[in-house]
Design an enzyme around this catalytic site. Structure first.
Site, PDB file in Angstrom:
ATOM      1  N   GLY A  64       0.475  -3.311 -49.246  1.00  0.00           N
ATOM      2  CA  GLY A  64       1.123  -3.452 -47.943  1.00  0.00           C
ATOM      3  C   GLY A  64       2.396  -4.268 -47.995  1.00  0.00           C
ATOM      4  CB  SER A  79       0.483  -0.893 -53.261  1.00  0.00           C
ATOM      5  OG  SER A  79       0.487  -0.833 -51.850  1.00  0.00           O
ATOM      6  CG  ASP A 111       7.144   5.404 -51.408  1.00  0.00           C
ATOM      7  OD1 ASP A 111       8.356   5.148 -51.331  1.00  0.00           O
ATOM      8  OD2 ASP A 111       6.347   5.210 -50.482  1.00  0.00           O
ATOM      9  CE1 TYR A 166       8.122   6.173 -43.545  1.00  0.00           C
ATOM     10  CE2 TYR A 166       6.667   7.979 -42.936  1.00  0.00           C
ATOM     11  CZ  TYR A 166       7.649   7.457 -43.744  1.00  0.00           C
ATOM     12  OH  TYR A 166       8.179   8.221 -44.752  1.00  0.00           O
TER      13      TYR A 166
END
Ligand code: GLA
Length: 346
Positions: free
Chosen positions: A105, A110, A156, A206
């Site tokens: 977070g 992650s 990501d 988001y």
């Protein structure tokens, strides 16, 4: 060749610039970092997947052919098994031991590191040591969308899978062309500091931002904001005008940063980081008081530029420090490292 044991490592990422552009067919400039997630997969007999989150002291167990929904880290494991199988890969019964060096977070990806490490370890165990990495990035983003509930883009996953030591990656999310750009920063250092606020994509604004971009593109009559024109975007009703303008200008800042890196002009990179942050705060509205105070702290410590990275709404702040400016106490230097890899197979 299939294996009895396969250990895979996937790094987190720092996005130098190009935020909230990936799901708008735009441009980003991320790099993989040293911290990440390691998954050790060991073959079992039977039909089950056993998973252990060693850092949390938690376990999970489910039939490999029919994983059911779950929350938290378990959603990633079950999603990885289900999506690999759905894509036609052989997923053997296995024990999966997960451990990591990335704060969860913190906006350092992650989640992508976990998805990628799980998939590489399971594929390696089944004998696929060299999967198509772009396809795997798509598969990992399906895990996040279908199992975790976050409508992320590919930033990501591609950064984790394709990272190259000493390079940032200029990713064009329309063509998926990836150009490694040497990180020519002279003696300048990039550092990250935690805002202290945990962010969760699935629970933040988001998905709402994403929907606003889709709506802005629809009203402008373009397939994605990559094709939007700044003047037309400025005429949209608020907040769609602000969202679209951020995306248009952020794409331009990515290429300006690539040019600055090629010229070794670190000071210009600093100014671009500041401009990106101002836009994320004022136009895209993904900053928070905790993020603002982290940015202010880094600027007061002499940063040439600082900005929130990743989805925003908390997480990590990135800053660029000139050679003679010491790294502030709560910040850590970050360097562009190699992408995800199998570290043991046999
Ligand atoms: C998160 C998402 C990425 C990207 C960034 C914002 O990290 O996972 O896909 O949209 O936010 O640039």
């Amino acid at each position: 060749m299939a294996a009895e044991r396969c250990v895979a490592f996937a790094p987190g990422r720092v996005n130098l610039i190009g935020e909230h552009t990936d799901y708008n067919d735009g441009l980003s400039l991320p790099f993989a970092i040293a911290e990440g997630v390691t998954v050790t997969a060991t073959r079992l007999t039977g039909e089950e997947i056993e998973a252990r989150a060693l850092d949390l002291g938690e376990q999970d167990r489910f039939p490999r052919s029919a994983p059911e929904r779950a929350a938290g880290w378990r959603a990633f494991v079950r999603g990885a098994v289900a999506e690999l199988a759905a894509a036609g890969h052989v997923v053997p019964a296995a024990r999966l031991e997960i451990t990591g060096t990335l704060a969860r977070g913190a906006g350092l990806s992650s989640s992508a590191a976990l998805e990628v490490a799980l998939c590489l370890a399971l594929l390696g165990l089944g004998g696929e040591r060299d999967p198509d990495r772009v396809e795997l990035a798509h598969l990992c983003s399906r895990i996040e969308r279908e199992w975790v509930g976050a409508q992320t883009g590919l930033l990501d996953q591609l950064a984790s899978l394709l990272g190259e030591r000493g390079h940032a990656l200029r990713i064009d999310f329309r063509s998926l062309d990836v150009i490694p750009v040497p990180m020519e920063l002279g003696g300048w250092t990039l550092v990250t500091a935690d805002s202290g606020e945990v962010h969760s994509i699935a629970e933040s604004g988001y998905n709402a931002r994403r929907a606003e971009c889709a709506e802005a593109a629809r009203r402008l009559g373009v397939t994605s904001l990559r094709d939007a024109d700044a003047r037309a975007a400025a005429a949209l009703p608020p907040p769609l005008d602000r969202r679209a303008l951020h995306v248009i200008e952020e794409n331009a800042r990515v290429d300006a940063t690539v040019r600055a890196l090629r010229l070794g002009d670190a000071a210009a990179v600093g100014r671009l980081l500041d401009a990106s942050h101002a836009s994320l705060r004022d136009l895209y509205e993904v900053s928070t008081p905790a993020v603002e105070s982290a940015v202010a702290r880094l600027k007061a410590a002499g940063a040439a530029g600082a900005r929130v990275i990743g989805g925003g709404f908390g997480g990590t702040v990135l800053a660029l420090m000139a050679p003679d400016v010491p790294t502030p106490g709560d910040a850590r230097a970050v360097h562009a490292g190699a992408g995800a890899r199998i570290v043991e197979h046999g």
